[in-house]
Design a protein around this motif. Structure first.
Motif, short mmCIF file in Angstrom:
data_model
loop_
_atom_site.label_atom_id
_atom_site.label_comp_id
_atom_site.label_asym_id
_atom_site.label_seq_id
_atom_site.Cartn_x
_atom_site.Cartn_y
_atom_site.Cartn_z
N ALA A 20 3.21 13.54 -3.92
CA ALA A 20 3.20 12.08 -3.87
C ALA A 20 1.99 11.53 -4.62
O ALA A 20 2.07 10.52 -5.33
CB ALA A 20 3.20 11.59 -2.43
N LEU A 21 0.86 12.19 -4.46
CA LEU A 21 -0.38 11.74 -5.12
C LEU A 21 -0.31 11.90 -6.63
O LEU A 21 -0.55 10.96 -7.39
CB LEU A 21 -1.57 12.53 -4.56
N ALA B 149 -3.71 5.98 1.17
CA ALA B 149 -3.04 7.24 1.52
C ALA B 149 -3.40 8.36 0.55
O ALA B 149 -3.20 9.54 0.86
CB ALA B 149 -1.53 7.05 1.55
N ARG B 150 -3.94 8.02 -0.62
CA ARG B 150 -4.35 9.05 -1.58
C ARG B 150 -5.43 9.96 -0.98
O ARG B 150 -5.54 11.12 -1.37
CB ARG B 150 -4.89 8.39 -2.86
N GLU C 123 -1.65 3.46 6.25
CA GLU C 123 -1.01 2.53 5.31
C GLU C 123 -1.00 1.11 5.87
O GLU C 123 -1.28 0.15 5.14
CB GLU C 123 0.42 2.99 5.03
N ILE D 7 -0.51 8.73 9.02
CA ILE D 7 -0.44 8.18 7.66
C ILE D 7 0.18 6.79 7.69
O ILE D 7 -0.19 5.92 6.89
CB ILE D 7 0.34 9.14 6.73
N ILE E 249 -1.16 1.37 0.98
CA ILE E 249 -0.68 2.69 0.57
C ILE E 249 -1.64 3.38 -0.38
O ILE E 249 -1.67 4.62 -0.46
CB ILE E 249 0.73 2.58 -0.06
N GLN F 158 6.20 5.50 -2.21
CA GLN F 158 6.35 6.08 -0.88
C GLN F 158 5.36 7.22 -0.70
O GLN F 158 5.14 8.00 -1.62
CB GLN F 158 7.77 6.61 -0.67
N HIS F 159 4.76 7.30 0.49
CA HIS F 159 3.87 8.41 0.78
C HIS F 159 4.66 9.57 1.38
O HIS F 159 5.87 9.46 1.66
CB HIS F 159 2.74 7.97 1.72
N ASN G 252 2.98 8.10 -6.94
CA ASN G 252 3.81 7.40 -5.95
C ASN G 252 3.00 6.49 -5.05
O ASN G 252 3.56 5.55 -4.46
CB ASN G 252 4.54 8.44 -5.09
N LEU G 253 1.70 6.75 -4.92
CA LEU G 253 0.90 6.08 -3.89
C LEU G 253 0.31 4.78 -4.43
O LEU G 253 -0.90 4.64 -4.67
CB LEU G 253 -0.19 7.02 -3.39
N GLU H 294 -3.19 12.45 1.09
CA GLU H 294 -2.05 13.10 0.46
C GLU H 294 -2.45 14.19 -0.54
O GLU H 294 -1.63 15.03 -0.88
CB GLU H 294 -1.17 12.06 -0.25
#
Length: 675
Positions: free
Chosen positions: A277-278, A266-267, A258, A254, A263, A288-289, A282-283, A270
């Motif tokens: 996080a998703l 990262a969805r 990123e 991850i 970032i 933060q992931h 947050n992403l 995540e």
């Protein structure tokens, strides 16, 4: 007279408490449409009234029995004693339910409590009615039962009970702490970027019922769940699902994603590895992931609500194709002090129906539910190339013998879903256990022995090893037939030849092909499954002579830990647009495959080895074959280890076979090569 007044006063209290219990108990039992919060308030009032009735009842019974002990009315005494016993039973079963809650294990106590309550009401009415009818009229005016003959005396406990229920309900609502009403449309970070379309969670296919972000406490705080579900919680704490975000391999990947694509990308990962996080927004830059150590998302990975908040699927494409729904808050769920938390947990234990209805959606019993994450693809938005199919355990299962009649739209009595193998019923000390004390395993046992070993989960490691060695995949060596012995100058009928069991043997200074059968007889999908670009299953083939001297070997580990490149390996080699191997699991670079070798469910792979028997070999010859497995190939494992602490990559012997074959001298008239 004073004693009678005291007894009458106690009787009024008893009657009021009993009426409160009757109202709060029978109303919720007979009226199905009562609002959930009112039902929960009634449950708490029911407990308070139960304690009140218990404290009054024993004192009143002592005075009442002492006064009526000399009465010579047999039926009245019998009715009184039976009433006393039913109230005692009512108190005992109520106390048990307060302690255990209403669950499958305590259902007998719950039924007994309801039946006893109904019986108690009947006997109290019969006892009092008989007492009034049979009591001498000349003494009725001074009797404690005289309140029944005067309407104000009837209205006093009745009115008191109703008023107590109303006041109690409104009081509980008044002190119920309000949850944080921050705007749920707002992400955790300002200027949320929609880099992959108009939906906030793309390229993940995840949705929420509101179409917006959710609050962290709606998906995190799994330890609150564990406070009641201890058995299931202990299993989850050790599971791969819990470690989906703090897995060293995931953290390495991850972080690579990123760094390479930002970032927002990262969805994609995540939605399955750290949904908290998703879904909380947050992403996005500044956020933060789940791979960041010290965060709640990293600590919980796939939290309890990550799975139990799924109420329907948005498709069968995978990549977190589900819809999340936050649970309805119970009374005092937002309270932080110990009293609020105590009342919240108590009402949750006594009124679990809403909890179970919302968190145990029927879709959770299907293989499609698991497939929402264990199915994967990449499209142009991620790889800048085009749509590429990746792992698909759902498709592999749906075409297997375990899915009868081979169509995911139908079910069948003989059908086995993912949960039947990966979530079997096991014993656990848990409030959700069935009558046999079993729950669906939340170890989610699969093939990840490396993660179990890394986190020191010895029990999960043992279960995973045992799971892999359950004869779901078998390996069989076909004995080499003695072709020379088949030759005969005498006539033999065709029928006899077809029934003949030829002897087995090898000959010195000759070459012989040895055939192996590797059968996927019990895995509900392809073997191996999952991340087959990382997993490594291979055959270790060895031949020894009678003095245990090695004749030939294939599939041994090299000095650097890598598998013999000539070995038969079951895996996938992903490639990028330039034809180079995508070996770091950087799937956003993957556009195809150069090699795929898996065994579909119910299929057999035939493997042949050529063995050259030297003239120095002694008889008998031992031929052995072992199917081995490890979670990570050595090259990827070394790459992860460069940045993350990971020391274990266990190798498991999934299946093995061995045969002993006599070794003979080659006749001079026979060819030295035998195929």
């Amino acid at each position: 007279m004073d004693k009678n007044k005291k007894e009458i006063q106690l009787l009024h209290y008893f009657s009021a408490f009993f009426l409160v219990l009757a109202i709060t108990g029978f109303v919720t039992w007979f009226i199905a449409s009562i609002p959930p919060l009112v039902e929960q308030a009634f449950a708490l009032i029911h407990i308070f009234a139960g304690f009140g009735l218990t404290s009054v009842f024993f004192y009143y019974s002592y005075i009442h029995f002492k006064r009526t002990l000399g009465f010579r009315r047999f039926l009245s005494v019998i009715f009184g004693v039976v009433t006393f016993v039913t109230v005692i039973l009512l108190v005992i079963t109520g106390g048990v339910l307060i302690y255990t809650g209403v669950n499958k294990q305590s259902i007998t106590y719950f039924d007994l409590h309801i039946y006893t309550a109904s019986t108690c009401v009947v006997f109290i009415i019969v006892h009092v009615a008989y007492h009034v009818i049979s009591f001498p009229k000349r003494r009725l005016i001074t009797s404690p039962t005289r309140f029944l003959t005067v309407s104000p005396r009837i209205l006093k406990p009745l009115g008191g009970g109703i008023v107590a229920v109303l006041i109690g309900t409104f009081s509980l609502f008044a002190v119920n702490p309000s949850p944080n009403n921050d705007n749920p449309l707002k992400a955790l970070h300002d200027n949320y970027r929609y880099d992959y379309g108009n939906t906030p969670f793309s390229p993940s296919l995840t949705k929420t019922t509101t179409g917006t972000f959710i609050k962290p406490n709606e998906i995190l705080n799994s330890r609150d769940c564990i406070s009641c579900h201890k058995g299931i919680g202990d299993q989850w704490l050790a599971s791969t699902h819990r470690h989906a975000a703090d897995d060293p391999a995931y953290i390495r990947n991850i972080n690579l994603l990123e760094k390479s694509k930002g970032i927002s990308a990262a969805r994609y990962c995540e939605g399955c590895h750290a949904p908290s996080a998703l879904l909380t927004g947050n992403l996005t830059p500044g956020g933060q992931h789940g791979g960041i150590k010290g965060t709640a998302m990293n600590d919980e990975g796939l939290s309890c609500m990550s799975c139990h908040g799924i109420h329907e699927l948005t498709g069968s494409q995978g990549v977190a194709s589900f819809s999340f729904r936050a649970r309805t808050p119970y009374l005092f769920a937002a309270g932080e002090n110990w009293l609020y938390q105590k009342m919240h947990k108590q009402v949750l234990k006594l009124k679990p129906n809403l909890h179970k209805k919302e968190l145990l959606s029927p879709v959770q019993k299907t293989s499609e539910y698991c497939g929402s994450c264990h199915t994967q693809f990449m499209d142009k938005s991620m790889n800048d190339w085009g749509w590429v199919k990746m792992q698909d355990e759902l498709l592999a299962w749906s075409s297997s013998k375990f899915n009868a009649p081979k169509d995911p739209r139908f079910s069948h009595p003989e059908q086995k879903n993912c949960q039947d193998c990966h979530m079997p019923l096991i014993e656990a000390d848990d409030i959700a256990a069935n009558k046999e004390g079993k729950v669906r395993s939340h170890y989610f046992v699969g093939s990840n022995v490396a993660l179990a070993k890394h986190f020191g989960n010895d029990e999960l490691f043992k279960q995973t090893k045992r799971f892999l060695q359950q004869d779901k995949v078998s390996i069989t060596i076909e004995p080499p037939e003695d072709n020379i012995a088949k030759q005969n100058t005498l006539f033999v009928s065709a029928n006899l030849r077809s029934e003949q069991k030829y002897p087995i043997a090898l000959y010195r200074n000759t070459a012989k092909k040895i055939r192996l059968l590797v059968t996927n007889q019990g895995v509900g999908h392809n073997f191996p499954g999952g991340t087959i670009d990382l997993n490594e299953a291979w055959i270790e083939f060895k031949v020894f002579d009678g003095q245990q001297k090695l004749i030939t070997a294939n599939g041994e580990l090299q000095d650097d830990g890598a598998v013999d490149p000539d070995a038969v390996i079951y895996k996938e080699v992903a490639i990028d647009r330039f034809g180079k191997e995508v070996w770091r699991h950087d799937l956003f670079n993957m556009v195809g495959r150069s090699y795929v070798n898996v065994i579909p469910a119910g299929s057999t792979d035939i493997v042949e080895y050529e063995v050259n028997v030297p003239d120095w070999a002694t008889s008998p010859v031992t031929i052995s074959a072992t199917l081995k497995f490890r979670k990570f190939n050595q090259r990827y494992f070394n790459w992860v280890k460069e940045k993350q602490t990971i020391n274990d990559n266990p190798i498991i012997d999934i299946a093995r076979d061995s045969i002993v074959v006599p070794l003979l001298k080659t006749p001079t008239t026979t060819s030295t090569i035998d195929n």
